[in-house]
Design a protein around this motif. Structure first.
Motif, PDB file in Angstrom:
ATOM      1  N   ILE A  41      29.127  38.682  33.685  1.00 37.57           N
ATOM      2  CA  ILE A  41      28.429  36.900  33.614  1.00 37.57           C
ATOM      3  C   ILE A  41      29.226  35.794  33.502  1.00 37.57           C
ATOM      4  CG2 ILE A  41      27.961  35.768  31.609  1.00 37.57           C
ATOM      5  CD1 ILE A  41      26.450  38.202  32.447  1.00 37.57           C
ATOM      6  N   ALA A  42      30.721  36.788  34.314  1.00 35.53           N
ATOM      7  CA  ALA A  42      31.735  35.171  34.153  1.00 35.53           C
ATOM      8  C   ALA A  42      31.663  35.108  35.777  1.00 35.53           C
ATOM      9  CB  ALA A  42      33.248  35.846  34.359  1.00 35.53           C
ATOM     10  N   PHE A  43      31.488  36.557  36.458  1.00 37.09           N
ATOM     11  CA  PHE A  43      30.458  35.812  38.115  1.00 37.09           C
ATOM     12  C   PHE A  43      29.561  35.390  38.480  1.00 37.09           C
ATOM     13  CE2 PHE A  43      27.796  37.498  41.362  1.00 37.09           C
ATOM     14  CZ  PHE A  43      28.973  36.455  42.777  1.00 37.09           C
ATOM     15  N   ILE A  44      28.330  35.728  37.892  1.00 35.67           N
ATOM     16  CA  ILE A  44      27.504  34.422  38.367  1.00 35.67           C
ATOM     17  C   ILE A  44      27.575  33.239  37.111  1.00 35.67           C
ATOM     18  CG2 ILE A  44      24.918  34.542  36.578  1.00 35.67           C
ATOM     19  CD1 ILE A  44      24.951  37.818  36.820  1.00 35.67           C
ATOM     20  N   THR A  45      28.328  33.296  35.962  1.00 34.40           N
ATOM     21  CA  THR A  45      28.894  31.309  35.425  1.00 34.40           C
ATOM     22  C   THR A  45      29.679  31.235  37.089  1.00 34.40           C
ATOM     23  OG1 THR A  45      28.717  32.974  33.325  1.00 34.40           O
ATOM     24  CG2 THR A  45      29.372  30.322  34.075  1.00 34.40           C
ATOM     25  N   ALA A  46      30.684  31.211  37.330  1.00 33.64           N
ATOM     26  CA  ALA A  46      30.872  30.812  38.681  1.00 33.64           C
ATOM     27  C   ALA A  46      30.742  30.284  39.744  1.00 33.64           C
ATOM     28  CB  ALA A  46      31.978  31.907  39.019  1.00 33.64           C
ATOM     29  N   THR A  47      29.792  31.691  40.203  1.00 35.89           N
ATOM     30  CA  THR A  47      27.971  31.489  41.243  1.00 35.89           C
ATOM     31  C   THR A  47      28.063  30.004  40.975  1.00 35.89           C
ATOM     32  OG1 THR A  47      28.720  33.712  41.548  1.00 35.89           O
ATOM     33  CG2 THR A  47      26.743  32.420  42.651  1.00 35.89           C
ATOM     34  N   ARG A  48      27.668  29.934  40.359  1.00 37.82           N
ATOM     35  CA  ARG A  48      26.542  29.143  39.851  1.00 37.82           C
ATOM     36  C   ARG A  48      27.199  27.405  39.833  1.00 37.82           C
ATOM     37  NH1 ARG A  48      22.932  29.553  34.212  1.00 37.82           N
ATOM     38  NH2 ARG A  48      22.232  28.145  35.794  1.00 37.82           N
ATOM     39  N   PHE A  49      28.135  27.602  39.122  1.00 35.08           N
ATOM     40  CA  PHE A  49      29.142  26.292  39.052  1.00 35.08           C
ATOM     41  C   PHE A  49      29.225  26.179  40.258  1.00 35.08           C
ATOM     42  CE2 PHE A  49      32.565  23.617  39.159  1.00 35.08           C
ATOM     43  CZ  PHE A  49      32.539  22.785  38.458  1.00 35.08           C
ATOM     44  N   SER A  50      29.501  27.161  41.175  1.00 33.47           N
ATOM     45  CA  SER A  50      30.264  26.322  42.570  1.00 33.47           C
ATOM     46  C   SER A  50      29.352  26.117  43.801  1.00 33.47           C
ATOM     47  CB  SER A  50      31.871  27.409  42.882  1.00 33.47           C
ATOM     48  OG  SER A  50      31.142  28.532  43.079  1.00 33.47           O
ATOM     49  N   ARG A  51      28.786  27.419  44.057  1.00 36.61           N
ATOM     50  CA  ARG A  51      27.680  28.045  44.853  1.00 36.61           C
ATOM     51  C   ARG A  51      28.215  28.562  45.813  1.00 36.61           C
ATOM     52  NH1 ARG A  51      22.927  29.347  42.857  1.00 36.61           N
ATOM     53  NH2 ARG A  51      22.241  27.298  41.002  1.00 36.61           N
ATOM     54  N   LEU A  52      29.650  28.457  45.660  1.00 33.32           N
ATOM     55  CA  LEU A  52      30.247  29.204  46.643  1.00 33.32           C
ATOM     56  C   LEU A  52      30.694  30.861  46.451  1.00 33.32           C
ATOM     57  CD1 LEU A  52      33.171  26.655  46.743  1.00 33.32           C
ATOM     58  CD2 LEU A  52      31.418  27.030  48.293  1.00 33.32           C
ATOM     59  N   ARG A  53      30.840  31.453  47.864  1.00 30.80           N
ATOM     60  CA  ARG A  53      31.317  32.887  47.316  1.00 30.80           C
ATOM     61  C   ARG A  53      32.769  33.116  46.626  1.00 30.80           C
ATOM     62  NH1 ARG A  53      30.511  31.981  52.805  1.00 30.80           N
ATOM     63  NH2 ARG A  53      29.182  32.993  53.384  1.00 30.80           N
ATOM     64  N   CYS A  54      32.759  33.916  45.388  1.00 27.81           N
ATOM     65  CA  CYS A  54      33.681  33.909  44.399  1.00 27.81           C
ATOM     66  C   CYS A  54      34.181  35.191  44.218  1.00 27.81           C
ATOM     67  CB  CYS A  54      33.305  33.089  43.205  1.00 27.81           C
ATOM     68  SG  CYS A  54      33.127  30.928  43.312  1.00 27.81           S
ATOM     69  N   VAL A  55      35.419  35.348  43.909  1.00 25.36           N
ATOM     70  CA  VAL A  55      35.846  36.684  43.393  1.00 25.36           C
ATOM     71  C   VAL A  55      36.984  36.877  42.351  1.00 25.36           C
ATOM     72  CG1 VAL A  55      36.167  37.790  46.123  1.00 25.36           C
ATOM     73  CG2 VAL A  55      38.117  36.457  45.243  1.00 25.36           C
ATOM     74  N   THR A  56      37.126  37.355  42.063  1.00 27.47           N
ATOM     75  CA  THR A  56      37.469  37.796  40.418  1.00 27.47           C
ATOM     76  C   THR A  56      39.150  37.865  41.037  1.00 27.47           C
ATOM     77  OG1 THR A  56      36.409  38.890  39.221  1.00 27.47           O
ATOM     78  CG2 THR A  56      38.014  38.342  37.901  1.00 27.47           C
ATOM     79  N   VAL A  57      40.251  37.156  39.688  1.00 30.83           N
ATOM     80  CA  VAL A  57      41.503  37.434  40.607  1.00 30.83           C
ATOM     81  C   VAL A  57      41.949  37.629  39.276  1.00 30.83           C
ATOM     82  CG1 VAL A  57      41.463  36.060  42.514  1.00 30.83           C
ATOM     83  CG2 VAL A  57      42.096  35.175  40.597  1.00 30.83           C
ATOM     84  N   SER A  58      42.062  37.547  38.109  1.00 26.99           N
ATOM     85  CA  SER A  58      42.692  38.000  36.698  1.00 26.99           C
ATOM     86  C   SER A  58      41.842  38.042  35.907  1.00 26.99           C
ATOM     87  CB  SER A  58      43.564  37.198  36.867  1.00 26.99           C
ATOM     88  OG  SER A  58      43.114  36.261  36.622  1.00 26.99           O
ATOM     89  N   SER A  59      42.198  38.020  35.004  1.00 31.77           N
ATOM     90  CA  SER A  59      41.616  38.156  33.692  1.00 31.77           C
ATOM     91  C   SER A  59      42.169  38.391  32.380  1.00 31.77           C
ATOM     92  CB  SER A  59      40.016  39.746  32.888  1.00 31.77           C
ATOM     93  OG  SER A  59      41.318  40.885  33.295  1.00 31.77           O
ATOM     94  N   ASP A  60      42.221  37.370  31.905  1.00 36.71           N
ATOM     95  CA  ASP A  60      43.339  36.485  30.803  1.00 36.71           C
ATOM     96  C   ASP A  60      42.977  37.930  29.407  1.00 36.71           C
ATOM     97  OD1 ASP A  60      44.438  35.377  32.665  1.00 36.71           O
ATOM     98  OD2 ASP A  60      43.991  33.348  31.628  1.00 36.71           O
TER      99      ASP A  60
END
Length: 129
Positions: A41-60
């Motif tokens: 869900i975080a990936f989908i949200t990040a992608t929808r926001f930026s419309r860029l290729r996104c990767v997870t780098v950490s979970s707090d």
């Protein structure tokens, strides 16, 4: 479009049913399954926001505050919390509700950090000036 408008527009909500094949020996949602759902869900949200290729780098910090029993409905909500130069933080909350009763409770909360990448897998600016 303003950043706030993009944040509002990219909020992601998904409902799921917790079936026994996703539970642990206590008949509650397996923590690893919850984390996997949250990262998606975080990936989908990040992608929808930026419309860029996104990767997870950490979970707090991930807080499991309420058990999620089999046979319940969960809602996962992803929302961008912070936008940096090449990274962003996405908060994901999981709410649980009984199928045949009113009300719901927040069960899990976590923050996931993503980096936007270009076609060469190098960090790229999220907000273009």
């Amino acid at each position: 479009m303003t950043v706030e408008e993009k944040i509002n527009q990219s909020e992601t909500r998904v409902f799921k049913t917790v079936f026994p094949n996703n539970t642990n020996h206590y008949d509650t949602l397996f923590g690893g399954t919850a984390l996997s759902m949250m990262d998606e869900i975080a990936f989908i949200t990040a992608t929808r926001f930026s419309r860029l290729r996104c990767v997870t780098v950490s979970s707090d910090r991930i807080d499991f505050t309420h058990p999620i029993p089999a046979g319940t409905i969960i809602e996962l909500i992803g929302r961008v919390e912070h936008v940096g130069n090449t990274s962003m933080k996405v908060r994901v909350d999981i709410f649980v509700e009984q199928m045949y009763q009113e009300g719901r409770e927040k069960a899990v909360t976590g923050i996931f950090t993503f980096v936007a990448l270009d076609e060469n897998h190098k960090p790229v600016k999220i907000i273009q000036a």
